[in-house]
Design a protein around this motif. Structure first.
Motif, PDB file in Angstrom:
ATOM      1  N   ILE A  39       0.841  -1.197   0.000  1.00 14.69           N
ATOM      2  CA  ILE A  39       0.000   0.000   0.000  1.00 14.69           C
ATOM      3  C   ILE A  39       0.873   1.243   0.000  1.00 14.69           C
ATOM      4  O   ILE A  39       0.600   2.204  -0.679  1.00 14.69           O
ATOM      5  N   GLY A  40       1.913   1.229   0.759  1.00 16.91           N
ATOM      6  CA  GLY A  40       2.770   2.392   0.909  1.00 16.91           C
ATOM      7  C   GLY A  40       2.717   2.876   2.342  1.00 16.91           C
ATOM      8  O   GLY A  40       1.920   2.418   3.154  1.00 16.91           O
ATOM      9  N   THR A  41       3.561   3.837   2.645  1.00 19.08           N
ATOM     10  CA  THR A  41       3.570   4.386   4.000  1.00 19.08           C
ATOM     11  C   THR A  41       2.405   5.347   4.164  1.00 19.08           C
ATOM     12  O   THR A  41       1.885   5.872   3.172  1.00 19.08           O
ATOM     13  N   PRO A  42       1.984   5.637   5.375  1.00 23.56           N
ATOM     14  CA  PRO A  42       0.879   6.588   5.567  1.00 23.56           C
ATOM     15  C   PRO A  42       1.171   7.960   4.977  1.00 23.56           C
ATOM     16  O   PRO A  42       0.277   8.621   4.453  1.00 23.56           O
ATOM     17  N   ARG A  43       2.440   8.378   5.010  1.00 24.55           N
ATOM     18  CA  ARG A  43       2.785   9.690   4.462  1.00 24.55           C
ATOM     19  C   ARG A  43       2.532   9.732   2.955  1.00 24.55           C
ATOM     20  O   ARG A  43       1.936  10.676   2.443  1.00 24.55           O
ATOM     21  N   THR A  44       2.990   8.702   2.234  1.00 22.70           N
ATOM     22  CA  THR A  44       2.777   8.703   0.786  1.00 22.70           C
ATOM     23  C   THR A  44       1.302   8.548   0.447  1.00 22.70           C
ATOM     24  O   THR A  44       0.835   9.116  -0.529  1.00 22.70           O
ATOM     25  N   CYS A  45       0.560   7.799   1.261  1.00 30.01           N
ATOM     26  CA  CYS A  45      -0.881   7.665   1.016  1.00 30.01           C
ATOM     27  C   CYS A  45      -1.577   9.004   1.200  1.00 30.01           C
ATOM     28  O   CYS A  45      -2.439   9.382   0.411  1.00 30.01           O
ATOM     29  N   ASN A  46      -1.200   9.739   2.239  1.00 33.77           N
ATOM     30  CA  ASN A  46      -1.797  11.054   2.465  1.00 33.77           C
ATOM     31  C   ASN A  46      -1.468  12.012   1.332  1.00 33.77           C
ATOM     32  O   ASN A  46      -2.309  12.799   0.903  1.00 33.77           O
ATOM     33  N   GLN A  47      -0.235  11.943   0.831  1.00 37.44           N
ATOM     34  CA  GLN A  47       0.151  12.794  -0.293  1.00 37.44           C
ATOM     35  C   GLN A  47      -0.665  12.451  -1.533  1.00 37.44           C
ATOM     36  O   GLN A  47      -1.111  13.339  -2.260  1.00 37.44           O
ATOM     37  N   ARG A  48      -0.881  11.175  -1.782  1.00 39.14           N
ATOM     38  CA  ARG A  48      -1.680  10.764  -2.938  1.00 39.14           C
ATOM     39  C   ARG A  48      -3.117  11.252  -2.806  1.00 39.14           C
ATOM     40  O   ARG A  48      -3.728  11.699  -3.771  1.00 39.14           O
ATOM     41  N   ILE A  49      -3.645  11.159  -1.604  1.00 38.65           N
ATOM     42  CA  ILE A  49      -5.023  11.606  -1.374  1.00 38.65           C
ATOM     43  C   ILE A  49      -5.129  13.108  -1.591  1.00 38.65           C
ATOM     44  O   ILE A  49      -6.080  13.588  -2.226  1.00 38.65           O
ATOM     45  N   LYS A  50      -4.162  13.871  -1.088  1.00 40.17           N
ATOM     46  CA  LYS A  50      -4.189  15.328  -1.258  1.00 40.17           C
ATOM     47  C   LYS A  50      -4.123  15.706  -2.730  1.00 40.17           C
ATOM     48  O   LYS A  50      -4.844  16.589  -3.199  1.00 40.17           O
ATOM     49  N   ARG A  51      -3.236  15.028  -3.488  1.00 38.09           N
ATOM     50  CA  ARG A  51      -3.133  15.324  -4.927  1.00 38.09           C
ATOM     51  C   ARG A  51      -4.426  14.985  -5.654  1.00 38.09           C
ATOM     52  O   ARG A  51      -4.879  15.735  -6.521  1.00 38.09           O
ATOM     53  N   ALA A  52      -5.030  13.871  -5.296  1.00 40.71           N
ATOM     54  CA  ALA A  52      -6.294  13.494  -5.936  1.00 40.71           C
ATOM     55  C   ALA A  52      -7.392  14.499  -5.607  1.00 40.71           C
ATOM     56  O   ALA A  52      -8.207  14.850  -6.469  1.00 40.71           O
ATOM     57  N   MET A  53      -7.417  14.973  -4.369  1.00 36.13           N
ATOM     58  CA  MET A  53      -8.425  15.971  -3.975  1.00 36.13           C
ATOM     59  C   MET A  53      -8.221  17.285  -4.716  1.00 36.13           C
ATOM     60  O   MET A  53      -9.186  17.926  -5.139  1.00 36.13           O
ATOM     61  N   LYS A  54      -6.970  17.708  -4.910  1.00 40.42           N
ATOM     62  CA  LYS A  54      -6.688  18.932  -5.655  1.00 40.42           C
ATOM     63  C   LYS A  54      -7.175  18.808  -7.093  1.00 40.42           C
ATOM     64  O   LYS A  54      -7.794  19.725  -7.642  1.00 40.42           O
ATOM     65  N   ARG A  55      -6.880  17.659  -7.718  1.00 37.60           N
ATOM     66  CA  ARG A  55      -7.339  17.456  -9.108  1.00 37.60           C
ATOM     67  C   ARG A  55      -8.847  17.467  -9.188  1.00 37.60           C
ATOM     68  O   ARG A  55      -9.437  18.036 -10.107  1.00 37.60           O
ATOM     69  N   LEU A  56      -9.486  16.842  -8.221  1.00 35.56           N
ATOM     70  CA  LEU A  56     -10.945  16.795  -8.199  1.00 35.56           C
ATOM     71  C   LEU A  56     -11.522  18.190  -8.013  1.00 35.56           C
ATOM     72  O   LEU A  56     -12.484  18.573  -8.698  1.00 35.56           O
ATOM     73  N   ASN A  57     -10.945  18.973  -7.118  1.00 30.94           N
ATOM     74  CA  ASN A  57     -11.424  20.338  -6.904  1.00 30.94           C
ATOM     75  C   ASN A  57     -11.251  21.188  -8.150  1.00 30.94           C
ATOM     76  O   ASN A  57     -12.115  22.007  -8.481  1.00 30.94           O
ATOM     77  N   LYS A  58     -10.131  21.033  -8.873  1.00 22.86           N
ATOM     78  CA  LYS A  58      -9.918  21.780 -10.113  1.00 22.86           C
ATOM     79  C   LYS A  58     -10.974  21.420 -11.149  1.00 22.86           C
ATOM     80  O   LYS A  58     -11.500  22.280 -11.842  1.00 22.86           O
ATOM     81  N   LYS A  59     -11.299  20.136 -11.249  1.00 22.04           N
ATOM     82  CA  LYS A  59     -12.319  19.727 -12.215  1.00 22.04           C
ATOM     83  C   LYS A  59     -13.675  20.294 -11.847  1.00 22.04           C
ATOM     84  O   LYS A  59     -14.438  20.738 -12.696  1.00 22.04           O
ATOM     85  N   ILE A  60     -13.979  20.291 -10.564  1.00 22.93           N
ATOM     86  CA  ILE A  60     -15.265  20.827 -10.110  1.00 22.93           C
ATOM     87  C   ILE A  60     -15.323  22.328 -10.369  1.00 22.93           C
ATOM     88  O   ILE A  60     -16.327  22.851 -10.842  1.00 22.93           O
ATOM     89  N   ASP A  61     -14.229  23.056 -10.068  1.00 26.69           N
ATOM     90  CA  ASP A  61     -14.194  24.493 -10.294  1.00 26.69           C
ATOM     91  C   ASP A  61     -14.389  24.824 -11.768  1.00 26.69           C
ATOM     92  O   ASP A  61     -15.127  25.721 -12.130  1.00 26.69           O
ATOM     93  N   LYS A  62     -13.696  24.068 -12.644  1.00 25.97           N
ATOM     94  CA  LYS A  62     -13.810  24.338 -14.074  1.00 25.97           C
ATOM     95  C   LYS A  62     -15.224  24.068 -14.575  1.00 25.97           C
ATOM     96  O   LYS A  62     -15.744  24.757 -15.414  1.00 25.97           O
ATOM     97  N   LYS A  63     -15.837  23.037 -14.046  1.00 19.71           N
ATOM     98  CA  LYS A  63     -17.142  22.623 -14.550  1.00 19.71           C
ATOM     99  C   LYS A  63     -18.249  23.570 -14.108  1.00 19.71           C
ATOM    100  O   LYS A  63     -19.144  23.905 -14.878  1.00 19.71           O
ATOM    101  N   PHE A  64     -18.229  24.021 -12.884  1.00 13.96           N
ATOM    102  CA  PHE A  64     -19.362  24.765 -12.348  1.00 13.96           C
ATOM    103  C   PHE A  64     -19.145  26.261 -12.256  1.00 13.96           C
ATOM    104  O   PHE A  64     -20.097  27.013 -12.245  1.00 13.96           O
ATOM    105  N   PHE A  65     -17.925  26.729 -12.177  1.00 13.66           N
ATOM    106  CA  PHE A  65     -17.711  28.128 -11.905  1.00 13.66           C
ATOM    107  C   PHE A  65     -17.097  28.906 -13.055  1.00 13.66           C
ATOM    108  O   PHE A  65     -16.714  30.055 -12.912  1.00 13.66           O
ATOM    109  N   ILE A  66     -16.983  28.331 -14.214  1.00 13.02           N
ATOM    110  CA  ILE A  66     -16.418  29.053 -15.353  1.00 13.02           C
ATOM    111  C   ILE A  66     -17.500  29.492 -16.297  1.00 13.02           C
ATOM    112  O   ILE A  66     -18.531  29.106 -16.465  1.00 13.02           O
TER     113      ILE A  66
END
Length: 140
Positions: A113-140
């Motif tokens: 699975i990986g260490t908790p630190r790398t898992c948290n980093q992956r989750i944060k990156r995925a959340m950032k990408r998701l937020n960017k997609k949501i912002d582009k879709k609804f607020f542009i």
């Protein structure tokens, strides 16, 4: 009438000719021959999996893997066996070695699975990408 096989301890011992005879009969669909071959090779393969698996398997999981393998061999793969290339025992153990390799690969994939630190980093990156997609879709 002579006995074709004898049982010593937990193993069944056949001559090479007897094994070939049982394999030919099993290819034709004789259930008794399949049972005799199954009873001969089950303890051999079980001891092999105990000695060669890299991942930790319980006794029940080892028995299940041996039964799954033998069931697959005797139902689907037996027609692929060629007497001219190898004996049945060596062909079966070669196929079982490949099965053990696939078990080790499958089980290792689950536990990396990986260490908790790398898992948290992956989750944060995925959340950032998701937020960017949501912002582009609804607020542009």
């Amino acid at each position: 009438m002579t006995k074709i096989f004898t049982k010593l301890k937990k193993y069944f011992y056949f001559t090479v000719d007897d094994t070939q005879l049982f394999v030919e009969r099993a290819k034709k669909g004789d259930q008794k021959s399949v049972t005799k071959l199954f009873n001969k090779f089950k303890p051999i393969l079980y001891s092999k999996i105990k000695n060669t698996t890299l991942v930790n398997l319980s006794k029940e999981e080892m028995e299940d893997e041996v039964l799954i393998f033998l069931g697959r061999i005797f139902t689907k793969e037996l027609s692929k066996f060629d007497e001219g290339k190898a004996s049945f025992g060596s062909w079966l153990t070669h196929c079982f070695n490949n099965h053990i390799i696939s078990i080790n690969r499958r089980k290792r994939r689950v536990y990396t699975i990986g260490t908790p630190r790398t898992c948290n980093q992956r989750i944060k990156r995925a959340m950032k990408r998701l937020n960017k997609k949501i912002d582009k879709k609804f607020f542009i």
